[in-house]
Design a protein around this motif. Structure first.
Motif, PDB file in Angstrom:
ATOM      1  N   ARG A  66       0.926  -1.137   0.058  1.00 20.32           N
ATOM      2  CA  ARG A  66       0.165  -0.004   0.049  1.00 20.32           C
ATOM      3  C   ARG A  66       0.911   1.099   0.124  1.00 20.32           C
ATOM      4  O   ARG A  66       0.311   2.351  -0.108  1.00 20.32           O
ATOM      5  N   GLY A  67       2.056   1.230  -0.068  1.00 16.40           N
ATOM      6  CA  GLY A  67       2.951   2.501   0.082  1.00 16.40           C
ATOM      7  C   GLY A  67       2.904   3.140   1.385  1.00 16.40           C
ATOM      8  O   GLY A  67       3.229   4.197   1.376  1.00 16.40           O
ATOM      9  N   ILE A  68       2.685   2.542   2.284  1.00 19.00           N
ATOM     10  CA  ILE A  68       2.558   3.002   3.837  1.00 19.00           C
ATOM     11  C   ILE A  68       3.715   2.971   4.457  1.00 19.00           C
ATOM     12  O   ILE A  68       4.471   1.923   4.569  1.00 19.00           O
ATOM     13  N   VAL A  69       4.132   4.120   5.215  1.00 20.52           N
ATOM     14  CA  VAL A  69       5.203   4.175   5.877  1.00 20.52           C
ATOM     15  C   VAL A  69       4.775   4.828   7.300  1.00 20.52           C
ATOM     16  O   VAL A  69       4.094   5.995   7.280  1.00 20.52           O
ATOM     17  N   ILE A  70       5.295   4.200   8.292  1.00 23.32           N
ATOM     18  CA  ILE A  70       4.665   4.492   9.472  1.00 23.32           C
ATOM     19  C   ILE A  70       5.544   5.660  10.132  1.00 23.32           C
ATOM     20  O   ILE A  70       6.829   5.309  10.034  1.00 23.32           O
ATOM     21  N   LEU A 104       0.260 -20.027   6.300  1.00 19.37           N
ATOM     22  CA  LEU A 104       1.375 -20.455   5.491  1.00 19.37           C
ATOM     23  C   LEU A 104       0.840 -21.380   4.407  1.00 19.37           C
ATOM     24  O   LEU A 104       1.519 -21.343   3.381  1.00 19.37           O
ATOM     25  N   ASP A 105      -0.624 -21.914   4.392  1.00 17.70           N
ATOM     26  CA  ASP A 105      -1.099 -22.616   3.177  1.00 17.70           C
ATOM     27  C   ASP A 105      -1.301 -21.899   2.135  1.00 17.70           C
ATOM     28  O   ASP A 105      -1.895 -20.559   2.395  1.00 17.70           O
ATOM     29  N   ASP A 106      -1.121 -22.105   1.060  1.00 23.79           N
ATOM     30  CA  ASP A 106      -1.478 -21.372  -0.272  1.00 23.79           C
ATOM     31  C   ASP A 106      -3.056 -21.259  -0.190  1.00 23.79           C
ATOM     32  O   ASP A 106      -3.773 -21.944   0.174  1.00 23.79           O
ATOM     33  N   GLY A 107      -3.302 -20.038  -0.531  1.00 26.06           N
ATOM     34  CA  GLY A 107      -5.106 -19.461  -0.637  1.00 26.06           C
ATOM     35  C   GLY A 107      -5.509 -19.363   0.712  1.00 26.06           C
ATOM     36  O   GLY A 107      -6.458 -19.017   0.806  1.00 26.06           O
ATOM     37  N   GLY A 108      -4.606 -19.435   1.790  1.00 20.20           N
ATOM     38  CA  GLY A 108      -5.238 -18.835   3.187  1.00 20.20           C
ATOM     39  C   GLY A 108      -5.443 -17.528   3.266  1.00 20.20           C
ATOM     40  O   GLY A 108      -5.091 -17.037   2.510  1.00 20.20           O
ATOM     41  N   LYS A 109      -5.815 -17.262   4.573  1.00 18.22           N
ATOM     42  CA  LYS A 109      -6.178 -15.811   4.877  1.00 18.22           C
ATOM     43  C   LYS A 109      -4.668 -15.160   4.881  1.00 18.22           C
ATOM     44  O   LYS A 109      -3.956 -15.647   5.729  1.00 18.22           O
ATOM     45  N   ARG A 110      -4.759 -13.854   4.696  1.00 16.37           N
ATOM     46  CA  ARG A 110      -3.455 -12.943   4.706  1.00 16.37           C
ATOM     47  C   ARG A 110      -3.661 -11.529   4.813  1.00 16.37           C
ATOM     48  O   ARG A 110      -4.372 -11.025   3.802  1.00 16.37           O
ATOM     49  N   ALA A 111      -3.475 -10.954   6.044  1.00 16.64           N
ATOM     50  CA  ALA A 111      -4.004  -9.437   6.126  1.00 16.64           C
ATOM     51  C   ALA A 111      -3.155  -8.768   7.178  1.00 16.64           C
ATOM     52  O   ALA A 111      -2.541  -9.633   7.862  1.00 16.64           O
ATOM     53  N   VAL A 112      -3.200  -7.507   7.015  1.00 11.98           N
ATOM     54  CA  VAL A 112      -2.743  -6.623   7.851  1.00 11.98           C
ATOM     55  C   VAL A 112      -3.723  -5.950   8.621  1.00 11.98           C
ATOM     56  O   VAL A 112      -4.696  -5.452   8.008  1.00 11.98           O
ATOM     57  N   GLY A 113      -3.918  -5.726   9.805  1.00  5.57           N
ATOM     58  CA  GLY A 113      -4.657  -5.223  10.873  1.00  5.57           C
ATOM     59  C   GLY A 113      -3.918  -4.027  11.473  1.00  5.57           C
ATOM     60  O   GLY A 113      -3.010  -4.142  11.946  1.00  5.57           O
ATOM     61  N   PHE A 114      -4.975  -3.158  11.929  1.00 10.67           N
ATOM     62  CA  PHE A 114      -4.539  -1.870  12.367  1.00 10.67           C
ATOM     63  C   PHE A 114      -5.508  -1.661  13.617  1.00 10.67           C
ATOM     64  O   PHE A 114      -6.434  -1.732  13.374  1.00 10.67           O
ATOM     65  N   LYS A 115      -4.767  -1.541  14.648  1.00 11.81           N
ATOM     66  CA  LYS A 115      -5.672  -1.173  15.805  1.00 11.81           C
ATOM     67  C   LYS A 115      -5.123   0.171  16.550  1.00 11.81           C
ATOM     68  O   LYS A 115      -3.858   0.359  16.613  1.00 11.81           O
ATOM     69  N   LEU A 116      -6.131   1.015  16.865  1.00  8.65           N
ATOM     70  CA  LEU A 116      -5.612   2.636  17.660  1.00  8.65           C
ATOM     71  C   LEU A 116      -6.105   2.408  19.085  1.00  8.65           C
ATOM     72  O   LEU A 116      -7.000   2.076  19.298  1.00  8.65           O
ATOM     73  N   SER A 117      -5.119   2.796  19.772  1.00 14.74           N
ATOM     74  CA  SER A 117      -5.273   3.049  21.013  1.00 14.74           C
ATOM     75  C   SER A 117      -6.357   4.046  21.503  1.00 14.74           C
ATOM     76  O   SER A 117      -6.472   4.934  20.782  1.00 14.74           O
ATOM     77  N   GLU A 125      -0.872   8.461   7.837  1.00 16.84           N
ATOM     78  CA  GLU A 125      -0.573   7.664   6.671  1.00 16.84           C
ATOM     79  C   GLU A 125      -1.781   6.563   6.630  1.00 16.84           C
ATOM     80  O   GLU A 125      -1.764   5.900   5.984  1.00 16.84           O
ATOM     81  N   LEU A 126      -2.472   6.568   7.705  1.00 20.64           N
ATOM     82  CA  LEU A 126      -3.764   5.596   7.498  1.00 20.64           C
ATOM     83  C   LEU A 126      -4.927   6.508   7.483  1.00 20.64           C
ATOM     84  O   LEU A 126      -6.139   5.892   7.907  1.00 20.64           O
ATOM     85  N   SER A 127      -5.161   7.487   7.098  1.00 19.51           N
ATOM     86  CA  SER A 127      -6.305   8.441   6.693  1.00 19.51           C
ATOM     87  C   SER A 127      -6.980   7.906   5.849  1.00 19.51           C
ATOM     88  O   SER A 127      -8.482   8.305   6.139  1.00 19.51           O
ATOM     89  N   SER A 128      -6.898   7.160   5.154  1.00 20.92           N
ATOM     90  CA  SER A 128      -7.665   6.600   3.918  1.00 20.92           C
ATOM     91  C   SER A 128      -8.580   5.455   4.427  1.00 20.92           C
ATOM     92  O   SER A 128      -9.612   4.880   3.711  1.00 20.92           O
ATOM     93  N   SER A 145      -8.987  -1.542  11.622  1.00 15.18           N
ATOM     94  CA  SER A 145      -9.074  -1.803  10.220  1.00 15.18           C
ATOM     95  C   SER A 145      -8.086  -2.660   9.893  1.00 15.18           C
ATOM     96  O   SER A 145      -7.370  -2.954  10.591  1.00 15.18           O
ATOM     97  N   TYR A 146      -8.396  -2.902   8.375  1.00 14.17           N
ATOM     98  CA  TYR A 146      -7.529  -4.239   7.851  1.00 14.17           C
ATOM     99  C   TYR A 146      -7.493  -3.920   6.416  1.00 14.17           C
ATOM    100  O   TYR A 146      -8.058  -3.162   5.728  1.00 14.17           O
ATOM    101  N   PHE A 147      -6.558  -4.665   5.838  1.00 15.54           N
ATOM    102  CA  PHE A 147      -6.522  -4.905   4.344  1.00 15.54           C
ATOM    103  C   PHE A 147      -5.955  -6.295   4.150  1.00 15.54           C
ATOM    104  O   PHE A 147      -5.303  -6.780   4.818  1.00 15.54           O
ATOM    105  N   VAL A 148      -6.240  -6.619   2.985  1.00 19.77           N
ATOM    106  CA  VAL A 148      -6.014  -8.234   2.533  1.00 19.77           C
ATOM    107  C   VAL A 148      -4.549  -8.153   1.969  1.00 19.77           C
ATOM    108  O   VAL A 148      -4.298  -7.353   1.024  1.00 19.77           O
ATOM    109  N   ILE A 149      -3.505  -9.108   2.116  1.00 17.97           N
ATOM    110  CA  ILE A 149      -2.277  -9.009   1.416  1.00 17.97           C
ATOM    111  C   ILE A 149      -2.527  -9.619   0.211  1.00 17.97           C
ATOM    112  O   ILE A 149      -2.970 -10.821   0.160  1.00 17.97           O
TER     113      ILE A 149
END
Length: 153
Positions: A66-70, A104-117, A125-128, A145-149
């Motif tokens: 996603r071109g995100i730099v924290i 680790l299995d092909d076709g399995g779930k892969r995602a990045v999650g964000f949680k705000l305290s 950088e996460l405003s979208s 929030s999250y996005f799929v890898i």
């Protein structure tokens, strides 16, 4: 040396420099309770300086997907495998928690999650992203929030 996260007695150890240290500690404890209850896994963290490979892996996925730099400084991180899922967590000074779920299995779930305290603003950088709210006894109100890898890492 890894530190076990205690969800019975929430501690800000390792997170003291965060302006929302108490809420971030609650968020970290909430994750520890989830993994103990769901997988009987003891959640540990170590200083980000000692977990460079984990922090680098998470940052690489954010950048390439996603071109995100924290902008905030990472304070703590952890990486582990439960069942056939590789998990990575990075906790940041501004109160942000990022996790990567990578089956680790092909076709399995892969995602990045964000949680705000509770009490922190959405980082620029996460405003979208749209954030949903959930209540936690340990962390107050968590916004997530999250996005799929899409690529392989």
């Amino acid at each position: 040396m890894p530190q076990t996260v205690d969800f019975d007695t929430v501690s800000t150890a390792g997170l003291e420099s965060s302006p929302v240290a108490g809420a971030l500690a609650g968020l970290r404890a909430n994750e520890a309770r989830y993994f103990k209850n769901k997988y009987d896994h003891v959640f540990t963290v170590e200083p980000a300086a000692e977990a460079q490979a984990t922090v680098g892996w998470v940052h690489r996925i954010l950048d390439e997907e996603r071109g995100i730099v924290i902008a905030s400084r990472p304070l703590e991180a952890t990486e582990f495998q439960v069942e056939n899922i590789r998990w990575a967590y990075v906790f940041y000074e501004n109160g942000l928690s990022i996790n990567v779920l990578y089956t680790l299995d092909d076709g399995g779930k892969r995602a990045v999650g964000f949680k705000l305290s509770d009490g922190m603003d959405v980082p620029e950088e996460l405003s979208s992203f749209k954030f949903a709210r959930q209540k936690s006894k340990l962390a107050g109100t968590i916004r997530g929030s999250y996005f799929v890898i899409k690529k392989e890492y």
